[in-house]
Motif scaffolding. Sequence first.
Motif, PDB file in Angstrom:
ATOM      1  N   ALA A  44       0.856  -1.197   0.000  1.00  0.00           N
ATOM      2  CA  ALA A  44       0.000   0.000   0.000  1.00  0.00           C
ATOM      3  C   ALA A  44       0.888   1.242   0.000  1.00  0.00           C
ATOM      4  O   ALA A  44       1.826   1.340   0.782  1.00  0.00           O
ATOM      5  CB  ALA A  44      -0.898   0.004   1.233  1.00  0.00           C
ATOM      6  N   TRP A  45       0.574   2.193  -0.886  1.00  0.00           N
ATOM      7  CA  TRP A  45       1.321   3.444  -0.910  1.00  0.00           C
ATOM      8  C   TRP A  45       0.480   4.533  -1.545  1.00  0.00           C
ATOM      9  O   TRP A  45      -0.532   4.282  -2.181  1.00  0.00           O
ATOM     10  CB  TRP A  45       2.673   3.298  -1.594  1.00  0.00           C
ATOM     11  N   GLN A  46       0.912   5.769  -1.320  1.00  0.00           N
ATOM     12  CA  GLN A  46       0.254   6.944  -1.900  1.00  0.00           C
ATOM     13  C   GLN A  46       1.224   7.648  -2.837  1.00  0.00           C
ATOM     14  O   GLN A  46       2.421   7.677  -2.573  1.00  0.00           O
ATOM     15  CB  GLN A  46      -0.139   7.950  -0.807  1.00  0.00           C
ATOM     16  N   VAL A  47       0.673   8.215  -3.876  1.00  0.00           N
ATOM     17  CA  VAL A  47       1.470   8.987  -4.825  1.00  0.00           C
ATOM     18  C   VAL A  47       0.820  10.356  -4.950  1.00  0.00           C
ATOM     19  O   VAL A  47      -0.392  10.463  -5.107  1.00  0.00           O
ATOM     20  CB  VAL A  47       1.513   8.291  -6.209  1.00  0.00           C
ATOM     21  N   ALA A  48       1.633  11.395  -4.853  1.00  0.00           N
ATOM     22  CA  ALA A  48       1.139  12.768  -4.971  1.00  0.00           C
ATOM     23  C   ALA A  48       2.069  13.536  -5.903  1.00  0.00           C
ATOM     24  O   ALA A  48       3.225  13.152  -6.095  1.00  0.00           O
ATOM     25  CB  ALA A  48       1.100  13.436  -3.602  1.00  0.00           C
ATOM     26  N   ASP A  55      -3.677  18.212  -1.819  1.00  0.00           N
ATOM     27  CA  ASP A  55      -5.076  18.075  -1.429  1.00  0.00           C
ATOM     28  C   ASP A  55      -5.576  16.711  -1.914  1.00  0.00           C
ATOM     29  O   ASP A  55      -5.012  16.100  -2.822  1.00  0.00           O
ATOM     30  CB  ASP A  55      -5.930  19.224  -1.975  1.00  0.00           C
ATOM     31  N   ASN A  56      -6.620  16.218  -1.286  1.00  0.00           N
ATOM     32  CA  ASN A  56      -7.080  14.844  -1.531  1.00  0.00           C
ATOM     33  C   ASN A  56      -7.421  14.540  -2.987  1.00  0.00           C
ATOM     34  O   ASN A  56      -7.334  13.402  -3.411  1.00  0.00           O
ATOM     35  CB  ASN A  56      -8.281  14.528  -0.639  1.00  0.00           C
ATOM     36  N   SER A  57      -7.795  15.531  -3.764  1.00  0.00           N
ATOM     37  CA  SER A  57      -8.140  15.262  -5.159  1.00  0.00           C
ATOM     38  C   SER A  57      -6.907  14.988  -6.020  1.00  0.00           C
ATOM     39  O   SER A  57      -7.030  14.551  -7.148  1.00  0.00           O
ATOM     40  CB  SER A  57      -8.931  16.429  -5.750  1.00  0.00           C
ATOM     41  N   ARG A  58      -5.712  15.225  -5.485  1.00  0.00           N
ATOM     42  CA  ARG A  58      -4.492  15.020  -6.263  1.00  0.00           C
ATOM     43  C   ARG A  58      -3.680  13.813  -5.813  1.00  0.00           C
ATOM     44  O   ARG A  58      -2.671  13.482  -6.396  1.00  0.00           O
ATOM     45  CB  ARG A  58      -3.621  16.272  -6.174  1.00  0.00           C
ATOM     46  N   ILE A  59      -4.107  13.143  -4.735  1.00  0.00           N
ATOM     47  CA  ILE A  59      -3.387  11.993  -4.195  1.00  0.00           C
ATOM     48  C   ILE A  59      -3.999  10.710  -4.740  1.00  0.00           C
ATOM     49  O   ILE A  59      -5.209  10.559  -4.773  1.00  0.00           O
ATOM     50  CB  ILE A  59      -3.434  11.991  -2.662  1.00  0.00           C
ATOM     51  N   VAL A  60      -3.152   9.800  -5.179  1.00  0.00           N
ATOM     52  CA  VAL A  60      -3.605   8.499  -5.671  1.00  0.00           C
ATOM     53  C   VAL A  60      -3.133   7.444  -4.681  1.00  0.00           C
ATOM     54  O   VAL A  60      -1.953   7.391  -4.339  1.00  0.00           O
ATOM     55  CB  VAL A  60      -3.023   8.199  -7.077  1.00  0.00           C
TER      56      VAL A  60
END
Length: 83
Positions: A44-48, A55-60
Amino acid sequence: INTTTPLFQYFSYSTTTSPMNTTPLSPLPLSASVAASVAQLNIAWQVAPNDGLTDNSRIVQLNDSAVFRLTPASATGTNLPCD
């Protein structure tokens, strides 16, 4: 996904629930004996964007898993990879 969720989580087969334990194996790094019981790996990871605007609309958020064994390891027989 948050700052407390590790990138890698390792799971073993359960003897009481069906079929995989819901609590990750620990502590990390796993000892050789605990690593031998791993049946599934969750990632599990996040990409920004690298411009600093997160902001949350730009994080995958990306999540996936890999199953290493299709059946629990046998205590008495031969345990081949990907059984």
